[in-house]
Write a protein that holds these residues in place. Structure first.
Motif, PDB file in Angstrom:
ATOM      1  N   MET A 118       0.845  -1.177   0.000  1.00 52.88           N
ATOM      2  CA  MET A 118       0.000   0.000   0.000  1.00 52.88           C
ATOM      3  C   MET A 118       0.891   1.240   0.000  1.00 52.88           C
ATOM      4  O   MET A 118       1.843   1.323   0.752  1.00 52.88           O
ATOM      5  N   SER A 119       0.580   2.200  -0.852  1.00 54.66           N
ATOM      6  CA  SER A 119       1.394   3.407  -0.932  1.00 54.66           C
ATOM      7  C   SER A 119       1.114   4.329   0.254  1.00 54.66           C
ATOM      8  O   SER A 119       0.098   4.205   0.935  1.00 54.66           O
ATOM      9  N   THR A 120       2.032   5.246   0.466  1.00 52.95           N
ATOM     10  CA  THR A 120       1.914   6.152   1.600  1.00 52.95           C
ATOM     11  C   THR A 120       0.958   7.291   1.279  1.00 52.95           C
ATOM     12  O   THR A 120       0.641   7.568   0.125  1.00 52.95           O
ATOM     13  N   LEU A 121       0.529   7.956   2.324  1.00 50.15           N
ATOM     14  CA  LEU A 121      -0.316   9.134   2.171  1.00 50.15           C
ATOM     15  C   LEU A 121       0.511  10.306   1.668  1.00 50.15           C
ATOM     16  O   LEU A 121       1.682  10.447   2.031  1.00 50.15           O
ATOM     17  N   THR A 122      -0.112  11.138   0.871  1.00 50.88           N
ATOM     18  CA  THR A 122       0.483  12.415   0.495  1.00 50.88           C
ATOM     19  C   THR A 122      -0.455  13.509   0.978  1.00 50.88           C
ATOM     20  O   THR A 122      -1.670  13.303   1.100  1.00 50.88           O
ATOM     21  N   PHE A 123       0.122  14.654   1.268  1.00 49.82           N
ATOM     22  CA  PHE A 123      -0.647  15.783   1.778  1.00 49.82           C
ATOM     23  C   PHE A 123      -0.459  16.963   0.838  1.00 49.82           C
ATOM     24  O   PHE A 123       0.638  17.188   0.329  1.00 49.82           O
ATOM     25  N   ARG A 124      -1.539  17.699   0.626  1.00 46.44           N
ATOM     26  CA  ARG A 124      -1.464  18.917  -0.168  1.00 46.44           C
ATOM     27  C   ARG A 124      -2.555  19.867   0.287  1.00 46.44           C
ATOM     28  O   ARG A 124      -3.512  19.470   0.964  1.00 46.44           O
ATOM     29  N   SER A 125      -2.423  21.119  -0.124  1.00 51.98           N
ATOM     30  CA  SER A 125      -3.436  22.124   0.168  1.00 51.98           C
ATOM     31  C   SER A 125      -4.552  22.050  -0.860  1.00 51.98           C
ATOM     32  O   SER A 125      -4.296  21.887  -2.056  1.00 51.98           O
ATOM     33  N   ALA A 126      -5.774  22.188  -0.406  1.00 49.20           N
ATOM     34  CA  ALA A 126      -6.925  22.173  -1.298  1.00 49.20           C
ATOM     35  C   ALA A 126      -6.972  23.447  -2.125  1.00 49.20           C
ATOM     36  O   ALA A 126      -6.444  24.493  -1.734  1.00 49.20           O
TER      37      ALA A 126
ATOM     38  N   ALA B 160      -5.472  14.698   2.574  1.00 49.46           N
ATOM     39  CA  ALA B 160      -4.668  13.471   2.633  1.00 49.46           C
ATOM     40  C   ALA B 160      -5.166  12.576   1.509  1.00 49.46           C
ATOM     41  O   ALA B 160      -6.361  12.279   1.418  1.00 49.46           O
ATOM     42  N   GLU B 161      -4.233  12.170   0.650  1.00 56.77           N
ATOM     43  CA  GLU B 161      -4.578  11.355  -0.503  1.00 56.77           C
ATOM     44  C   GLU B 161      -3.657  10.137  -0.577  1.00 56.77           C
ATOM     45  O   GLU B 161      -2.530  10.177  -0.099  1.00 56.77           O
ATOM     46  N   ARG B 162      -4.180   9.107  -1.200  1.00 58.11           N
ATOM     47  CA  ARG B 162      -3.366   7.925  -1.503  1.00 58.11           C
ATOM     48  C   ARG B 162      -3.668   7.563  -2.956  1.00 58.11           C
ATOM     49  O   ARG B 162      -4.822   7.367  -3.314  1.00 58.11           O
ATOM     50  N   ASP B 163      -2.609   7.535  -3.755  1.00 56.42           N
ATOM     51  CA  ASP B 163      -2.757   7.224  -5.183  1.00 56.42           C
ATOM     52  C   ASP B 163      -3.802   8.122  -5.844  1.00 56.42           C
ATOM     53  O   ASP B 163      -4.608   7.677  -6.653  1.00 56.42           O
ATOM     54  N   GLY B 164      -3.813   9.409  -5.460  1.00 52.41           N
ATOM     55  CA  GLY B 164      -4.719  10.384  -6.054  1.00 52.41           C
ATOM     56  C   GLY B 164      -6.138  10.351  -5.520  1.00 52.41           C
ATOM     57  O   GLY B 164      -6.975  11.149  -5.944  1.00 52.41           O
ATOM     58  N   GLN B 165      -6.440   9.457  -4.588  1.00 54.40           N
ATOM     59  CA  GLN B 165      -7.785   9.362  -4.016  1.00 54.40           C
ATOM     60  C   GLN B 165      -7.840  10.159  -2.718  1.00 54.40           C
ATOM     61  O   GLN B 165      -7.036   9.935  -1.808  1.00 54.40           O
ATOM     62  N   LEU B 166      -8.815  11.072  -2.610  1.00 55.03           N
ATOM     63  CA  LEU B 166      -9.014  11.870  -1.403  1.00 55.03           C
ATOM     64  C   LEU B 166      -9.549  10.975  -0.292  1.00 55.03           C
ATOM     65  O   LEU B 166     -10.595  10.345  -0.451  1.00 55.03           O
ATOM     66  N   LEU B 167      -8.817  10.914   0.828  1.00 56.53           N
ATOM     67  CA  LEU B 167      -9.212  10.073   1.953  1.00 56.53           C
ATOM     68  C   LEU B 167      -9.571  10.870   3.200  1.00 56.53           C
ATOM     69  O   LEU B 167     -10.324  10.381   4.047  1.00 56.53           O
ATOM     70  N   ALA B 168      -9.001  12.079   3.337  1.00 58.24           N
ATOM     71  CA  ALA B 168      -9.231  12.852   4.555  1.00 58.24           C
ATOM     72  C   ALA B 168      -8.929  14.320   4.305  1.00 58.24           C
ATOM     73  O   ALA B 168      -8.205  14.671   3.367  1.00 58.24           O
TER      74      ALA B 168
ATOM     75  N   GLN C  88      -2.300  10.547  11.112  1.00 58.65           N
ATOM     76  CA  GLN C  88      -1.277  11.158  10.250  1.00 58.65           C
ATOM     77  C   GLN C  88      -1.675  12.560   9.806  1.00 58.65           C
ATOM     78  O   GLN C  88      -0.837  13.458   9.765  1.00 58.65           O
ATOM     79  N   LEU C  89      -2.948  12.749   9.485  1.00 55.17           N
ATOM     80  CA  LEU C  89      -3.403  14.074   9.072  1.00 55.17           C
ATOM     81  C   LEU C  89      -3.335  15.059  10.230  1.00 55.17           C
ATOM     82  O   LEU C  89      -2.915  16.206  10.051  1.00 55.17           O
ATOM     83  N   LEU C  90      -3.720  14.644  11.420  1.00 57.15           N
ATOM     84  CA  LEU C  90      -3.628  15.516  12.593  1.00 57.15           C
ATOM     85  C   LEU C  90      -2.180  15.945  12.815  1.00 57.15           C
ATOM     86  O   LEU C  90      -1.898  17.127  13.041  1.00 57.15           O
ATOM     87  N   ALA C  91      -1.253  15.015  12.717  1.00 59.70           N
ATOM     88  CA  ALA C  91       0.175  15.349  12.873  1.00 59.70           C
ATOM     89  C   ALA C  91       0.634  16.319  11.783  1.00 59.70           C
ATOM     90  O   ALA C  91       1.390  17.254  12.055  1.00 59.70           O
ATOM     91  N   ALA C  92       0.175  16.114  10.553  1.00 62.31           N
ATOM     92  CA  ALA C  92       0.542  17.021   9.453  1.00 62.31           C
ATOM     93  C   ALA C  92      -0.027  18.412   9.691  1.00 62.31           C
ATOM     94  O   ALA C  92       0.639  19.423   9.412  1.00 62.31           O
TER      95      ALA C  92
END
Length: 179
Positions: free
Chosen positions: A1-9, A65-73, A103-107
């Motif tokens: 499973m790939s890791t989460l990526t974070f970006r600004s909306a 928070a996204e994984r493989d381009g899918q918005l998860l959080a 992970q999102l809270l920490a980010a």
């Protein structure tokens, strides 16, 4: 499973954000996770106008928070009068319990620390949400003892199904912030 990526909306993310936040808090879909407010509130949890305002504010970001381009959080993070604010925290109900929220809270805390140097992160939680408050307490948040009335009659917060709701302020010191 790939890791989460974070970006600004961006504004282009608004429809997906409305869908995610609604699924995490309202209606039967939210019952797949543990963060549902379906027994407390009906109606909208967020709207496009509110999201646009959060995106346009200075020192305000909606982290995705996204994984493989899918918005998860997602979560809204802002500097409010020199304190970090954390809100609109939403994780896809089918993905809850897998560590995405942690992970999102920490980010979000890292963003507030590195971008704005705020000394604490604060949030408001509906005070009858004991399980949610316990989640935050396990991550270092404490109850401040400050409670605010729930904004009954303001449909931006939903339509209450109970008459005993209040907001409680939780906060956590952010270590190593700039002064």
């Amino acid at each position: 499973m790939s890791t989460l990526t974070f970006r600004s909306a961006t504004e282009a993310d608004i429809p997906a954000l409305i869908e995610l936040v609604t699924s995490a808090y309202r209606g039967d879909a939210s019952r797949a996770g543990w963060t549902t407010e379906a027994d407390l509130l009906d109606g909208a949890r967020i709207d496009a106008q509110g999201l646009q305002a959060d995106l346009a504010r200075p020192r305000s970001v909606i982290l995705l928070a996204e994984r493989d381009g899918q918005l998860l959080a997602c979560a809204h993070v802002a500097d409010e009068q020199g304190k970090g604010y954390f809100g609109m925290f939403s994780v896809d109900p089918t993905q809850q319990g897998g560590g995405i929220g942690k992970q999102l809270l920490a980010a979000a805390e890292a963003h507030a620390h590195h971008q704005w140097g705020v000394p604490v992160m604060q949030m408001t939680v509906i005070d009858v949400r004991d399980e949610l408050i316990a989640f935050y307490e396990r991550r270092g948040y404490v109850r401040t003892g400050i409670k605010k009335p729930f904004p009954y009659g303001d449909e931006r917060f939903g339509t209450p199904r109970r008459d005993d709701l209040r907001f409680e302020i939780l906060e956590k010191p952010l270590a190593g912030t700039r002064s």
